[in-house]
Design a protein around this motif. Structure first.
Motif, PDB file in Angstrom:
ATOM      1  N   SER A   1       0.813  -1.234   0.000  1.00 50.85           N
ATOM      2  CA  SER A   1       0.000   0.000   0.000  1.00 50.85           C
ATOM      3  C   SER A   1       0.839   1.274   0.000  1.00 50.85           C
ATOM      4  O   SER A   1       0.294   2.371  -0.083  1.00 50.85           O
ATOM      5  CB  SER A   1      -0.926   0.029   1.220  1.00 50.85           C
ATOM      6  OG  SER A   1      -1.839  -1.035   1.166  1.00 50.85           O
TER       7      SER A   1
ATOM      8  N   GLU B   1      -1.757   7.413  -2.187  1.00 47.09           N
ATOM      9  CA  GLU B   1      -2.927   7.834  -2.968  1.00 47.09           C
ATOM     10  C   GLU B   1      -2.875   7.287  -4.386  1.00 47.09           C
ATOM     11  O   GLU B   1      -3.884   6.830  -4.934  1.00 47.09           O
ATOM     12  CB  GLU B   1      -3.012   9.376  -3.027  1.00 47.09           C
ATOM     13  CG  GLU B   1      -3.307  10.051  -1.711  1.00 47.09           C
ATOM     14  CD  GLU B   1      -2.062  10.251  -0.843  1.00 47.09           C
ATOM     15  OE1 GLU B   1      -0.939   9.879  -1.275  1.00 47.09           O
ATOM     16  OE2 GLU B   1      -2.220  10.766   0.280  1.00 47.09           O
TER      17      GLU B   1
ATOM     18  N   VAL C   1      -3.690   3.554  -4.455  1.00 42.80           N
ATOM     19  CA  VAL C   1      -5.157   3.360  -4.383  1.00 42.80           C
ATOM     20  C   VAL C   1      -5.777   3.636  -5.757  1.00 42.80           C
ATOM     21  O   VAL C   1      -6.627   2.878  -6.233  1.00 42.80           O
ATOM     22  CB  VAL C   1      -5.797   4.271  -3.305  1.00 42.80           C
ATOM     23  CG1 VAL C   1      -7.320   4.221  -3.387  1.00 42.80           C
ATOM     24  CG2 VAL C   1      -5.337   3.848  -1.908  1.00 42.80           C
TER      25      VAL C   1
ATOM     26  N   VAL D   1      -6.778  -1.619  -2.826  1.00 51.03           N
ATOM     27  CA  VAL D   1      -7.487  -1.030  -1.674  1.00 51.03           C
ATOM     28  C   VAL D   1      -7.414  -1.994  -0.501  1.00 51.03           C
ATOM     29  O   VAL D   1      -7.597  -3.200  -0.656  1.00 51.03           O
ATOM     30  CB  VAL D   1      -8.967  -0.741  -2.036  1.00 51.03           C
ATOM     31  CG1 VAL D   1      -9.690  -0.111  -0.852  1.00 51.03           C
ATOM     32  CG2 VAL D   1      -9.056   0.175  -3.251  1.00 51.03           C
TER      33      VAL D   1
ATOM     34  N   THR E   1     -12.280   8.478  -3.936  1.00 52.03           N
ATOM     35  CA  THR E   1     -11.264   8.643  -4.997  1.00 52.03           C
ATOM     36  C   THR E   1     -11.800   8.297  -6.391  1.00 52.03           C
ATOM     37  O   THR E   1     -11.097   8.479  -7.378  1.00 52.03           O
ATOM     38  CB  THR E   1     -10.056   7.723  -4.722  1.00 52.03           C
ATOM     39  OG1 THR E   1     -10.524   6.367  -4.636  1.00 52.03           O
ATOM     40  CG2 THR E   1      -9.339   8.092  -3.438  1.00 52.03           C
TER      41      THR E   1
ATOM     42  N   ALA F   1     -14.088  -0.651   1.707  1.00 53.14           N
ATOM     43  CA  ALA F   1     -13.010  -0.940   0.738  1.00 53.14           C
ATOM     44  C   ALA F   1     -13.598  -1.249  -0.641  1.00 53.14           C
ATOM     45  O   ALA F   1     -13.085  -0.803  -1.665  1.00 53.14           O
ATOM     46  CB  ALA F   1     -12.155  -2.101   1.240  1.00 53.14           C
TER      47      ALA F   1
ATOM     48  N   ALA G   1     -14.521   1.532  -3.202  1.00 59.61           N
ATOM     49  CA  ALA G   1     -13.473   2.108  -4.051  1.00 59.61           C
ATOM     50  C   ALA G   1     -13.316   1.323  -5.351  1.00 59.61           C
ATOM     51  O   ALA G   1     -12.503   1.685  -6.193  1.00 59.61           O
ATOM     52  CB  ALA G   1     -12.146   2.138  -3.292  1.00 59.61           C
TER      53      ALA G   1
ATOM     54  N   PRO H   1     -12.084  -1.892  -5.991  1.00 59.12           N
ATOM     55  CA  PRO H   1     -10.700  -2.349  -6.147  1.00 59.12           C
ATOM     56  C   PRO H   1     -10.528  -3.424  -7.218  1.00 59.12           C
ATOM     57  O   PRO H   1     -11.412  -4.244  -7.432  1.00 59.12           O
ATOM     58  CB  PRO H   1     -10.391  -2.940  -4.763  1.00 59.12           C
ATOM     59  CG  PRO H   1     -11.714  -3.348  -4.211  1.00 59.12           C
ATOM     60  CD  PRO H   1     -12.699  -2.353  -4.741  1.00 59.12           C
TER      61      PRO H   1
END
Length: 235
Positions: A48, A71, A74, A79, A103, A148, A151, A153
């Motif tokens: 991460s 950032e 991500v 995520v 985001t 999570a 986002a 992912p």
């Protein structure tokens, strides 16, 4: 999809990760097992961008992540649902989930993701106006995973999702993790509950004091006598 090549990480003078290499193929669940302090969470922090890498390389879909900020990692689609849940206790369930989508550029698709999360965790829909700090431990864990997922992912990092939960809740959460994977999300699962993790994973790695000491197909690890004795309570 994710390739970690011989990474070394330190906390001050403490050598936390020692030449750790692992791969997470697209569409799979890979689990990282080991005792407390083995380096499991440190590995996720390195992926991460939270824990700096002294040497080695982390690549995601062919792109070098090593120098990227948290950032930007991500934004690449990695995520994490952190250990200890770390929800915002004073905000509502719905507000916590909204923060997960912060985001995203495809704002018009966010309602669709809300519905997906509520399908996995119907209790969150029932409690969407409830203050998150008043949820039970299991519900807070569901919220952390749901946040999570908001986002969207490509790779979901799960850190100890069963920690401190009753066996029935654990079984439920692992069933949902398997479903999330079957519906297209690649997962790297860090877990102390080795039996449950190997039941849903495709491949596993075992860490000891910052080093990978065993790896193999989940089914093979489950049937390995040494692994059973050391990590599965002889089961």
């Amino acid at each position: 999809m994710l390739k970690i090549s011989a990474i070394n990480c330190y906390y001050g003078y403490i050598h936390a990760l020692k030449d750790v290499s692992l791969e997470v193929p697209e569409g799979k669940i890979v689990t990282l097992l080991g005792a407390n302090g083995a380096g499991k969470t440190s590995t996720l922090k390195a992926i991460s961008g939270i824990l700096p890498i002294k040497s080695g390389k982390i690549e995601f879909m062919g792109k070098d992540l090593t120098k990227l900020t948290v950032e930007k990692i991500v934004a690449e689609g990695i995520v994490q649902s952190p250990e200890g849940r770390q929800i915002f206790p004073e905000l509502t369930v719905e507000e916590n989930l909204k923060i997960g989508s912060y985001t995203r550029k495809d704002k018009k698709n966010i309602p669709e993701t809300f519905e997906r999360v509520y399908n996995y965790f119907p209790i969150l829909k029932e409690r969407k106006k409830q203050i998150a700090g008043t949820l039970s431990g299991g519900e807070q864990q569901m919220l952390a995973i749901g946040r999570a997922l908001m986002a969207k992912p490509k790779l979901l990092l799960l850190d100890e999702p069963s920690l401190g939960l009753a066996p029935l809740i654990v079984k439920n959460i692992f069933g949902i993790i398997k479903q999330i994977n079957e519906e297209g999300t690649t997962i790297l699962l860090v877990e102390q509950n080795a039996v449950q993790a190997l039941n849903i994973a495709h491949y596993g790695y075992i860490l000891e004091t910052g080093k990978i000491v065993h790896q193999g197909k989940a089914e093979d690890l489950k049937n390995d006598d040494k692994v059973k004795k050391a990590y599965l309570g002889g089961q």
